[in-house]
Structures are given as C-alpha cells and as structure tokens.
Enzyme design. Structure first.
Site, short mmCIF file in Angstrom:
data_model
loop_
_atom_site.label_atom_id
_atom_site.label_comp_id
_atom_site.label_asym_id
_atom_site.label_seq_id
_atom_site.Cartn_x
_atom_site.Cartn_y
_atom_site.Cartn_z
N SER A 173 0.84 -1.22 0.00
CA SER A 173 0.00 0.00 0.00
C SER A 173 0.86 1.26 0.00
O SER A 173 0.60 2.21 -0.74
CB SER A 173 -0.89 0.02 1.24
OG SER A 173 -1.83 -1.00 1.18
N ASP A 216 -7.53 -7.68 4.43
CA ASP A 216 -6.58 -8.45 3.62
C ASP A 216 -6.06 -9.70 4.35
O ASP A 216 -5.50 -10.61 3.72
CB ASP A 216 -5.37 -7.59 3.24
CG ASP A 216 -5.73 -6.56 2.17
OD1 ASP A 216 -6.79 -6.72 1.53
OD2 ASP A 216 -4.96 -5.61 1.98
C1 S3P Z 1 -5.69 -1.14 -0.13
C2 S3P Z 1 -6.93 -1.10 0.41
C3 S3P Z 1 -7.79 -2.28 0.57
C4 S3P Z 1 -6.99 -3.56 0.46
C5 S3P Z 1 -6.03 -3.56 -0.69
C6 S3P Z 1 -5.07 -2.40 -0.58
C7 S3P Z 1 -4.93 0.11 -0.25
O1 S3P Z 1 -8.76 -2.27 -0.44
O2 S3P Z 1 -7.86 -4.67 0.36
O3 S3P Z 1 -5.30 -4.77 -0.73
O4 S3P Z 1 -3.70 0.07 -0.43
O5 S3P Z 1 -5.55 1.17 -0.13
P1 S3P Z 1 -10.08 -1.37 -0.31
O6 S3P Z 1 -9.64 0.00 -0.17
O7 S3P Z 1 -10.82 -1.58 -1.57
O8 S3P Z 1 -10.79 -1.91 0.87
#
Ligand code: S3P
Length: 438
Positions: A20, A323
């Site tokens: 992220s 996640d």
């Molecule tokens: C993420 C947010 C999450 C997560 C993804 C990464 C991010 O998704 O599931 O693996 O880096 O902002 P969502 O924002 O759709 O919940």
C-alpha cells in the site's frame, strides 16, 4: 492436528516492502515537484504495475538496486516530475494487470489530466467493482465510462478544472478514499472526504493532510485544492499483510520462533495482531518507533499451541483486517477446527470472491464450512485428508499464500494451482520460508 515435519527459527530481514505504501509513494512522487527517492520499493508485480502506468503517461521512473542498512540489498525508485500536471496522454491502454490499487488510485490523478485514458486489467481485475471510483469522479466533473456491469475498462476524460467535493465514502475503502484525495489535490478549492469506519490512512499521513474527528464520531480528511506537493524521500517499511503469513506459520509450527524486522505497525493495519493476541497467540512487538507518522517495529512470534478459535464480526475490525482474513480463517481452522466471520461482504469483491475461495478450499481439506452472504463459519472436520489435495488459487495471491502455509502445517500435500500469482505481493515468499525451515 498431525505430526509436524518442520519448525521455523530465524529472522526475516527481507519481508516485502509494504504494498500500500509503495503504490502511494510512487503516485505521490509522480505529482510532486522535483525528484522523489523511494527506498525499499516493492518488487511485487502490483507495485511494478503502478510504475508501468506512470511511465506510460510520460513520468520519468528509474529503478536501481542499492545496498542499505545491515548490508541488505534494496530496490530504490527515483521519480522526476514537474508537479500535478506532468502527465502526457498515453499512446496505449494503461495495463494495471492484477492491481486494483493501481487502477483505482491512479484514476484520481487521471481525472484531473486534460486527456482521455483507458485503464484495463487482467481477468480478475476486470471483474472487480469500479462504480465506486466513477461516482465521485463524475461528481467532480470528470467523464468516466465503465462496462455495463460497472467494471473495467475504465475510460476517463479528465479535466483541469475539477470541482472540490464533500464526499461520504459509501464503502470503507482506502483505495476510494485515496483516489478522491488524489483528484481533490488538483481541484479548485477545499474538499472533505468523510469515512465512518476508519480505513488505512497512509495517503493522509504521506501527504501531511489534516484529519478531523467529527461530532458524530466520523472522520474527515481535509484536502486543500491545487496543493503544491513537495518532493521528499520515502522509506518503505515491511508489509504487515505479508508478515501475517509468516506469523501464521510460526504460530502453527511446534518449536518455531521467528523475528520479523522493520514491519509497518500502523494501527489501521494491525487489527489482526490484536485478534491473535486475544486468541492466545504468543506475539511480542519490539523496538517500536514512529517514522514520518508511520509506526514501525519488530514482531517476534512463537509457536502457540493453546490458541482459541477466531470470530470476526465487528465492522470496524473487518475493515482493518480485510486483507488478512483468508490467512486468519485458515490459521484458525488448522489450529482449532473452527472460525467464524460476519459483516464481510466486501471480501467477495477482492482479487477473487474470498468467501467462496476459502470455504471451497477448506472443504477440500475436510473442514465443514457454512457460507453466508457476508461471511462464513468453519464448524469442524469431517475427515482426515492424507496425500495430494488440489487447491484452487483463483488467481489470488492471498488465497495461494494462505493455503501454502496450510501445506506446511497439515499432513496433506497441497497442490496449489497457479501459485506463481504469489509474486503479485510476495515474490520471495518460498525463499524466506525455506531460509529458516529446520
Ligand atoms: C488497499 C486497500 C484495501 C486492500 C487492498 C489495498 C490500499 O482495499 O484490500 O489490498 O492500499 O488502499 P479497499 O480499499 O478496496 O478496501
């Protein structure tokens, strides 16, 4: 549970850099004025997809391998940009591959660029919901076209005069919060993005944005329009979502003791450590410090034979551990034969439908599962499974890794389809596990 072959002892210094934060560092580098150095950028395919779409839009991106602290080799990315409007019209469709974060977050920047662009993905990404990104961008004045099912290809006709927005997130999604934030940075006035369930907050921290707690307990990210983003270096900590797989391996394997160094411990990401702690897992956090707003530290994990089964249902906790749920479910099933999940319909919209993916694969391992629209329960084991069992990865890295850990701790020999998908977020997954197997 059965006899174990291996235990795992040692130190992990080369956990994948956080996925992220790597995406955000690259995107912020591309809208910052000047040269941005990103130390310890992730080699995962998803993060490489973000670099690919930036290059396709004319941003200068270099990658090199350098020697950092304690002699580790890390990847350094250098991005040169002239600021918010440095992008050029891409000659081809922008290929995001498997990466929802690339498609969703980059859309916020493309919405402010005065040209048309089209974002496409692989077969998994093409099934994922994109109305959640089209809605706020249209309200801000960009033209966005999707397929009739509300999925990619995402065609964006951007404008330099985006309107500011007051937007309440309809789903707790850090990707949507970030894409609106990126668009709002370009708008002609102050925007406010409101969330009722806190989602990961890296974008706000990295951009130094003000976050207000509202009288009703919700949170508002305040984004000044036409923001001048200065170029500054980023150092990416280890990925707590990748750490979760190694932690599960340590908790489930007798005699194991594993130290994971320099992991991101941002509280919007570590709900799973609290859940495991409550369930009796032996996990210690050490050497905790704050680096540019991000909490970072070491995680020491020991084999924990007396864990209770996990039950996850509080919506705020579900958003925090979204996640990690596949691994937590498999861990709880392997340790106790039981697991329960509610209020997690969002799991069906990930790289695969993770509710079906986990229950289907646990079923192949003899676990009895009950599926709900927003979760599932594992209620025990109907039979012992010995020998080869086929596991379906559904082209989803987290499903493949969760069952690769099960493969190490169960007597059955699991044959995981398309396991190379693991490289989306954790290219050195098997290498790390083998390095401390004893
Ligand atoms: C993420 C947010 C999450 C997560 C993804 C990464 C991010 O998704 O599931 O693996 O880096 O902002 P969502 O924002 O759709 O919940």
């Amino acid at each position: 549970m059965q006899e174990y072959m291996m235990h795992y002892k040692g130190e992990v210094r080369t956990l994948p850099p956080d996925k992220s934060i790597s995406h955000r560092a690259a995107l912020i580098g591309a809208i910052a004025e000047g040269t941005t150095e990103i130390w310890n950028f992730s080699a995962g395919f998803d993060n490489q997809s973000t670099l690919g779409v930036l290059r396709a839009c004319g941003i200068r991106v270099r990658q090199e391998t350098v020697t950092a602290d304690r002699g580790n080799t890390v990847r350094k990315v250098v991005i040169d940009s002239d600021g918010l409007w440095s992008f050029t019209k891409p000659e081809k469709k922008l290929m995001c591959n498997n990466s929802g974060s690339t498609m969703r977050m980059f859309s916020g920047i493309l919405a402010a660029q005065p040209f048309e662009s089209t974002l496409v993905g692989d077969s998994s990404l093409t099934k994922r919901p994109m109305r959640r990104i089209a809605d706020p961008l249209r309200l801000m004045g960009a033209e966005v076209e999707l397929s009739s099912e509300g999925t990619a290809p995402v065609v964006i006709r951007g404008t330099k005069s985006l309107e500011p927005i007051h937007y309440e997130l309809p789903v707790p999604s850090a990707q949507v919060k970030s894409l609106v934030t990126f668009a709002a940075l370009h708008a002609e006035g102050e925007s406010r993005i409101i969330e009722s369930l806190p989602s990961r907050n890296h974008t706000e921290l990295m951009l130094g944005l003000r976050v207000e707690c509202l009288a009703d307990g919700r949170w508002a990210v305040v984004v000044p329009g036409r923001m001048n983003v200065p170029a500054k270096p980023f150092h990416i900590p280890g990925d707590p979502s990748a750490a979760c797989f190694i932690i599960a391996l340590g908790l489930l394997s007798p005699g194991s003791e594993i130290l994971l160094r320099d992991v991101c411990l941002n509280p919007t990401r570590t709900g799973y450590l609290d859940i495991l702690d409550e369930a009796g897992a032996e996990i210690q956090l050490e050497n905790i410090r704050l680096t540019r707003g991000e909490k970072i530290g070491n995680i020491l994990v020991r084999y924990s034979p007396d864990m209770h089964s996990l039950r996850i249902g509080d919506p705020a906790m579900v958003a925090n551990v979204i996640d990690e749920i596949p691994m937590l479910a498999v861990l709880s099933a392997c340790a106790t034969g039981r697991f329960e999940l509610h209020n997690a319909a969002e799991l069906r919209a990930k790289e695969s439908d993770r509710i079906s993916a986990v229950t289907n694969n646990l079923g192949r391992l003899g676990f009895v599962c009950e599926e709900f629209s927003d979760g599932f329960a594992v209620t025990g084991k109907s039979r012992e499974v010995k020998g080869k069992v086929s596991i379906e990865s559904y082209d989803d890295h987290r499903i493949a890794m969760s069952f690769a850990i099960a493969d190490k701790v169960l007597a059955a020999e699991l044959d995981i389809s398309d396991a190379e998908i693991i490289a989306v977020s954790f290219p050195n997954f098997y290498e790390i596990i083998e390095s401390f197997a004893q």
